[in-house]
Design an enzyme around this catalytic site. Sequence first.
Site, PDB file in Angstrom:
ATOM      1  N   GLU A 144      60.532  37.295  35.661  1.00 20.74           N
ATOM      2  CA  GLU A 144      61.701  36.444  35.896  1.00 20.74           C
ATOM      3  C   GLU A 144      61.531  35.955  37.313  1.00 20.74           C
ATOM      4  O   GLU A 144      62.039  36.538  38.250  1.00 20.74           O
ATOM      5  CB  GLU A 144      62.971  37.258  35.703  1.00 20.74           C
ATOM      6  N   GLU A 153      59.946  29.205  43.162  1.00 21.17           N
ATOM      7  CA  GLU A 153      59.673  30.537  43.713  1.00 21.17           C
ATOM      8  C   GLU A 153      58.225  30.965  43.474  1.00 21.17           C
ATOM      9  O   GLU A 153      57.895  32.144  43.609  1.00 21.17           O
ATOM     10  CB  GLU A 153      60.654  31.568  43.129  1.00 21.17           C
TER      11      GLU A 153
END
Length: 692
Positions: A144, A153
């Site tokens: 995740e 990210e």
Amino acid sequence: MKTFCGRANPTTGSMEWLEEGEDYDYHQEIARSRYADMLHDKDRNVKYYQGIRAAVSRVKERGEKAIVLDIGTGTGLLSMMAASAGADFCYAIEVFKPMANAAVKIVEKNGFSDKIKVINKHSTEVTVGPDGDMQCRANILVTELFDTELIGEGALPTYEHAHKYLVQEGCEAVPHRATVYVQLVESRRMWSWKKLFPVHVEAEDGEKILVPPSEMENCPGVPSVCDIQLNQMPSSDFITLSDVITMFSVDFSKPVQSASTYYRVQLEPVKSGKAQIVLSWWDIDMDPSGKINCTMAPYWVKTTSALQWRDHWMQCVYFLPREEPVLQGEKLYLTACRDEYSVWYNLQKAREGENEADEEEHKADVRVESPVCRCRAHLLWNRPRFGQLNDQSRTRQYIRSLRKVLKTDSVCLCISDGSLLPVLAHYLGAKQVQCMQPSRIDLYHPHFFKANHLEDKIKIIEARPELLKPSHLEDKKISVLVGEPFFTTSLLPWHNLYFWYARTAVSTHLASNVTVLPQSASLHMMIVEFQDLWRIRSPCGTCEGFDVQTMDDMIKDSLNFRESKEAEPHPLWEYPCKSLSDPQEVLTFDFTKTVPQQCLSTEGSVKLLRKGKSHGAVLWMEYHLAADISVSTGLMQLSNEKGNCEWNPHCKQAVYFFSSVIESEILSDPTAVTYAIKFDTKTGEIAMDFKM
Ligand code: SAH
């Protein structure tokens, strides 16, 4: 170990490097982290659990052992899901040391220590082999690592590496696939975050129109993502010009490439209009069939089931390099370009009589370099600031007040970052106008003044207020000192009180009958119940049956790290709340006088008028520009019946979460909240304390 933390000093308007203990950074990181928000995201958690169970069963059905690699394990949640779904072993990788330590504790507390190995490394440092971190490659890959933009990210390089070195070919991935969706829209409101609209001023000698330099017209802006709670954007604020379009997908069960690339789709507008904005969101399929789907689709797209509120994943607003008039049914190409970490968009019209064979030709037109601001304005103003400068009713208030105070012989000094006030003051007849932008190197204004033939009319003083010399002012005294006030280094509303410090620093240059605009400011406060925002600071207890209290305690410790807790900035137009008290003025700041030596403090109690959970106090500033004219950077409107609040859409307000949220206490209907608020004139900071 000591670390240095950059922080703007609200008494000098400039960045300072403060030496802090090692703990400081870590507590900041944890206190402001999104872990609590993720653990409260029921929809996400349930779907990950379903996807993980399905992946483990598929592997088991093939008669294989289920070996899981969980990259970015955080609390260890997804590994614990895998272990309870019957996985034989999990490697839980976490780069952030305090989190890796927490994961070890949480895994142990939940009784999974023999099934889960927590490895405190970045995944690209993980080794595989008999003496390695992992005994063998995994056949289930769980992660995740997504942000609102999906890839911001670093999910792509992490996946690329994991497929090369850490997982088996044909591994099961949870999520299995991500898909990015877009919709082309026209929106004056969102476009006002990218471009300066012309400003109309009724001057003595006729109407003046202030225009941005022509470079702004085609400027692609900056590459940073604009992520917002699109569900708070009313449908009356935009016009959809296209259907929802699938832009691109990433299959996480196959080797992933992170190198820059682009994706192109053909589309036909469903309506004619001005193409300005690309709205975007993504969904993830937890399994190959796509039956377990977790989507960020906004309210007008997703009408079936209730929306899950979350703050760690929102929606994106992309600004096209320029506005493009489009016709219903005409053929257009929309291109999404991306590098390893970010995405940007381009729109092109298909040429007359074009067919697929011309595709190749178009490819050459695709601009794959990431957007770079050419007009310099996007380096000076961020998106909310553009919105604020384009707010016509706000500008009108400043014009009205300037008109009241300016005279033909006025010597005017403006202290504010990237402000339009000097131009307004000039048009409204001030004899001499100068400006100072204390916390910003501004390459844009000289340009802007030139575009409006003002370069000889408005002088930019390159000195800081405390270094102002009579020669800067042509040996004149300032008769009108103005400020919005706005400074780019401000984080919390009261940091713009730097204007007061600057005013104090230039005192000797002020005429005896000087007018200061704003004449004063006031700090206001209201007790509220948030619809959802409370979740980001509230403990979770158990998450899908796993005890994550260790994480709750860690967050609580970090929030209470300093002897007095801090307020945090949030743009409340994105986070609905209900007022439980009347708004109250708690402190005032008199700009006609210098900053006093002693602190300003106040104590009192606020009556709670409505039933509800007191989650916290919201604080904001109001500026009193001239007699009867004020602007609010917080509450704009309050409906008395239900307590619904309307907040200034261009400003962040300060939110102070009560310990009832942080400790998750149930309070028996308090009727009042007592407060103590102190403005420390030495530091420019406000400390506060509240009790029920
Ligand atoms: N898996 C948890 C936490 C997700 S947050 C959950 O779903 O609740 C993402 C975490 O991944 C963060 O703690 C971050 O520090 C970590 N992280 C991101 N990229 C990483 C990488 N390449 N290697 C190791 N950790 C990573």
